[in-house]
Design a protein around this motif. Structure first.
Motif, PDB file in Angstrom:
ATOM      1  N   MET A  64       0.827  -1.200   0.000  1.00  0.00           N
ATOM      2  CA  MET A  64       0.000   0.000   0.000  1.00  0.00           C
ATOM      3  C   MET A  64       0.865   1.256   0.000  1.00  0.00           C
ATOM      4  O   MET A  64       0.566   2.232  -0.691  1.00  0.00           O
ATOM      5  CB  MET A  64      -0.926   0.001   1.216  1.00  0.00           C
ATOM      6  N   LEU A  65       1.950   1.241   0.768  1.00  0.00           N
ATOM      7  CA  LEU A  65       2.866   2.384   0.766  1.00  0.00           C
ATOM      8  C   LEU A  65       3.454   2.613  -0.621  1.00  0.00           C
ATOM      9  O   LEU A  65       3.604   3.758  -1.071  1.00  0.00           O
ATOM     10  CB  LEU A  65       3.989   2.154   1.778  1.00  0.00           C
ATOM     11  N   MET A  66       3.779   1.525  -1.323  1.00  0.00           N
ATOM     12  CA  MET A  66       4.323   1.650  -2.677  1.00  0.00           C
ATOM     13  C   MET A  66       3.272   2.210  -3.635  1.00  0.00           C
ATOM     14  O   MET A  66       3.576   3.061  -4.484  1.00  0.00           O
ATOM     15  CB  MET A  66       4.827   0.288  -3.152  1.00  0.00           C
ATOM     16  N   LEU A  67       2.034   1.761  -3.508  1.00  0.00           N
ATOM     17  CA  LEU A  67       0.964   2.283  -4.356  1.00  0.00           C
ATOM     18  C   LEU A  67       0.733   3.771  -4.096  1.00  0.00           C
ATOM     19  O   LEU A  67       0.493   4.551  -5.027  1.00  0.00           O
ATOM     20  CB  LEU A  67      -0.321   1.493  -4.110  1.00  0.00           C
ATOM     21  N   LEU A  68       0.809   4.169  -2.834  1.00  0.00           N
ATOM     22  CA  LEU A  68       0.625   5.579  -2.495  1.00  0.00           C
ATOM     23  C   LEU A  68       1.734   6.445  -3.079  1.00  0.00           C
ATOM     24  O   LEU A  68       1.480   7.548  -3.575  1.00  0.00           O
ATOM     25  CB  LEU A  68       0.565   5.744  -0.975  1.00  0.00           C
ATOM     26  N   MET A  69       2.966   5.952  -3.035  1.00  0.00           N
ATOM     27  CA  MET A  69       4.067   6.708  -3.642  1.00  0.00           C
ATOM     28  C   MET A  69       3.888   6.789  -5.155  1.00  0.00           C
ATOM     29  O   MET A  69       4.222   7.810  -5.775  1.00  0.00           O
ATOM     30  CB  MET A  69       5.408   6.055  -3.309  1.00  0.00           C
ATOM     31  N   GLY A  70       3.344   5.730  -5.768  1.00  0.00           N
ATOM     32  CA  GLY A  70       3.052   5.787  -7.199  1.00  0.00           C
ATOM     33  C   GLY A  70       2.024   6.854  -7.517  1.00  0.00           C
ATOM     34  O   GLY A  70       2.140   7.589  -8.514  1.00  0.00           O
ATOM     35  N   LEU A  71       0.999   6.982  -6.679  1.00  0.00           N
ATOM     36  CA  LEU A  71      -0.015   8.015  -6.843  1.00  0.00           C
ATOM     37  C   LEU A  71       0.603   9.403  -6.689  1.00  0.00           C
ATOM     38  O   LEU A  71       0.287  10.333  -7.450  1.00  0.00           O
ATOM     39  CB  LEU A  71      -1.111   7.802  -5.800  1.00  0.00           C
ATOM     40  N   PHE A  72       1.502   9.540  -5.708  1.00  0.00           N
ATOM     41  CA  PHE A  72       2.203  10.803  -5.478  1.00  0.00           C
ATOM     42  C   PHE A  72       3.032  11.194  -6.702  1.00  0.00           C
ATOM     43  O   PHE A  72       3.022  12.351  -7.138  1.00  0.00           O
ATOM     44  CB  PHE A  72       3.099  10.645  -4.241  1.00  0.00           C
ATOM     45  N   ILE A  73       3.749  10.236  -7.269  1.00  0.00           N
ATOM     46  CA  ILE A  73       4.576  10.495  -8.458  1.00  0.00           C
ATOM     47  C   ILE A  73       3.702  10.941  -9.623  1.00  0.00           C
ATOM     48  O   ILE A  73       4.005  11.922 -10.314  1.00  0.00           O
ATOM     49  CB  ILE A  73       5.384   9.232  -8.834  1.00  0.00           C
ATOM     50  N   ALA A  74       2.581  10.228  -9.848  1.00  0.00           N
ATOM     51  CA  ALA A  74       1.691  10.560 -10.959  1.00  0.00           C
ATOM     52  C   ALA A  74       1.122  11.970 -10.818  1.00  0.00           C
ATOM     53  O   ALA A  74       1.073  12.734 -11.797  1.00  0.00           O
ATOM     54  CB  ALA A  74       0.550   9.535 -11.033  1.00  0.00           C
ATOM     55  N   GLY A  75       0.710  12.343  -9.605  1.00  0.00           N
ATOM     56  CA  GLY A  75       0.150  13.669  -9.389  1.00  0.00           C
ATOM     57  C   GLY A  75       1.142  14.777  -9.659  1.00  0.00           C
ATOM     58  O   GLY A  75       0.806  15.803 -10.272  1.00  0.00           O
ATOM     59  N   ASN A  76       2.381  14.588  -9.235  1.00  0.00           N
ATOM     60  CA  ASN A  76       3.394  15.625  -9.448  1.00  0.00           C
ATOM     61  C   ASN A  76       3.841  15.696 -10.906  1.00  0.00           C
ATOM     62  O   ASN A  76       4.135  16.783 -11.407  1.00  0.00           O
ATOM     63  CB  ASN A  76       4.592  15.372  -8.528  1.00  0.00           C
ATOM     64  N   LEU A  77       3.885  14.558 -11.578  1.00  0.00           N
ATOM     65  CA  LEU A  77       4.210  14.578 -13.011  1.00  0.00           C
ATOM     66  C   LEU A  77       3.116  15.304 -13.783  1.00  0.00           C
ATOM     67  O   LEU A  77       3.409  16.091 -14.707  1.00  0.00           O
ATOM     68  CB  LEU A  77       4.376  13.148 -13.535  1.00  0.00           C
ATOM     69  N   LEU A  78       1.858  15.061 -13.415  1.00  0.00           N
ATOM     70  CA  LEU A  78       0.762  15.756 -14.080  1.00  0.00           C
ATOM     71  C   LEU A  78       0.848  17.259 -13.833  1.00  0.00           C
ATOM     72  O   LEU A  78       0.606  18.062 -14.751  1.00  0.00           O
ATOM     73  CB  LEU A  78      -0.578  15.213 -13.576  1.00  0.00           C
ATOM     74  N   SER A  79       1.206  17.655 -12.618  1.00  0.00           N
ATOM     75  CA  SER A  79       1.383  19.084 -12.319  1.00  0.00           C
ATOM     76  C   SER A  79       2.503  19.684 -13.151  1.00  0.00           C
ATOM     77  O   SER A  79       2.408  20.818 -13.624  1.00  0.00           O
ATOM     78  CB  SER A  79       1.680  19.276 -10.824  1.00  0.00           C
TER      79      SER A  79
END
Length: 402
Positions: free
Chosen positions: A70-85
């Motif tokens: 779950m921690l790895m999935l959350l970091m993946g979500l974090f990466i995706a959000g910042n790349l989109l920004s």
């Protein structure tokens, strides 16, 4: 302390950087998208609300997933959000990117707190939680100033690209260093929700909202306060925020160290001193040296409350602490939003740029009152109940307790 805490701290560093760096880049973002500064401020508000909503939502969705995954999935979500920004073609898309990144925030710190506490002996749990949160505090000393500098000279898109890269490092660290910690058997969503029936859990969360809200009542308006009241140049605000960040680092480590020894006394001292310092800030704001010292003290005293409050939630939500821990992280951001709104109200009412300090002092004092109430209820519930039975002489207390 195990190396796995380093991986969690790196993830926390990236999250802390993306949360606060936008404040220093609002003019550049607003100019590029052709929106006003207040409109650009939605990138801050949207992130905070995303944390409040995302903390319980993502934790609930992850109840059936092992904590490391779950921690790895959350970091993946974090990466995706910042790349989109970073690549956003419009303001609306960037706002979406900010909200996506924020959804990982609360659950990462909530689940990460549980994992950190499980990696060490019971007597070192608060210290382990503080070690993970050190990443967040160090972000305010290094990540935010550097991110602001890069954004102002190279471009804000580069800053968010770098933050996404930090997320990749954090993800790799978690994958490599954090051991497999499967979800405890027999713990389901209803068990997690049951923690919110515990009065002590709710009181700890209320202390989180009020205590940290006291900090952000003042810090949200530090730029106009320091430039219009104290007389600092605009460029000095960055270094004042570094002092605030250094105070956060020290307070976080001290709070973690002493919370393992005397949790409630640590809360009494930190919340009481925070209320006093915030009240005095109305006076010290008129002196450059005194103001600088006060800013550092606010950071130290404010973050000294974080490890003990997070540990108190874990202690009283025993058996199913993950959701309560994540919601408590959301409570920090709820406090931020509430205090910023209240601080804006008193400024708009004409009380001046130092008036939010009184709001902060009142919030911290209210948190202190709740701390004393929490301790009193805990003492009451631990008092033995005298019970008279056929085998116990009248007037002689039995061993039955509440």
């Amino acid at each position: 302390m195990p190396l796995a805490l380093l991986a969690l701290a790196i993830g926390a560093f990236g999250i802390g950087t993306t949360e606060f760096v936008i404040m220093g880049l609002l003019p550049q973002v607003a100019g590029d998208f052709g929106v006003s500064i207040p409109t650009a401020g939605l990138l801050v508000t949207g992130y905070a609300l995303g944390v409040v909503i995302g903390a319980p939502l993502m934790t609930v969705l992850g109840t059936r997933i092992p904590r490391k995954r779950m921690l790895m999935l959350l970091m993946g979500l974090f990466i995706a959000g910042n790349l989109l920004s970073a690549v956003a073609p419009s303001f609306a898309v960037m706002l979406i990117g900010r909200v996506i990144a924020s959804l990982a925030h609360g659950a990462f710190f909530g689940i990460g707190s549980v994992v950190a506490a499980e990696l060490v002996a019971p007597s070192k749990k608060a210290g382990a939680i503080a070690m993970m949160f050190t990443g967040l505090t160090v972000a305010n000393v290094i990540g935010v100033p550097l991110g602001t500098l890069v954004g102002q000279h190279v471009g804000w898109r580069v800053t968010f690209g770098i933050v996404a890269a930090l997320g990749v490092v954090g993800l790799a660290g978690i994958a490599k260093l954090v051991p497999e910690l499967p979800k405890p058997q027999g713990v389901h969503l209803r068990h997690e929700l049951a923690a919110f029936k515990n009065t002590q859990v709710l009181l700890a969360m209320a202390m989180t909202v009020l205590g940290f809200g006291g900090v952000f009542a003042a810090i949200t308006y530090i730029a106009p306060m320091m430039t219009h009241v104290t007389g600092f140049a605009d460029g000095s605000v960055t270094w004042l925020l570094v002092l605030f960040g250094l105070g956060m680092v020290g307070g976080n480590l001290i709070g973690g160290r002493f919370a393992d020894r005397a949790l409630m006394p640590m809360l009494y001292v930190s919340l009481g001193a925070l209320a006093v310092v915030l009240a005095l800030f109305t006076l010290t704001a008129h002196s450059k040296i005194a103001a600088a010292v006060t800013v550092a003290l606010i950071g130290a005293l404010g973050f000294a409350t974080v490890p003990p409050l997070q540990k108190r939630v874990l202690d009283h939500a025993h058996g199913a602490p993950t959701l309560a821990s994540a919601v408590n992280i959301g409570a920090f951001n709820l406090g931020n939003a509430l205090s910023a709104w209240l601080g804006g109200l008193v400024i708009a009412a004409g009380f001046g740029y130092t008036s939010p300090n009184w709001v902060g002092a009142a919030l911290a004092a209210a948190a202190l009152v709740l701390a004393f109430l929490s301790a009193a209820l805990e003492r009451r519930d631990s008092v033995p109940i005298p019970v008279v039975t056929s085998g116990t002489p009248a007037g002689q207390p039995s061993s039955v307790q509440r």
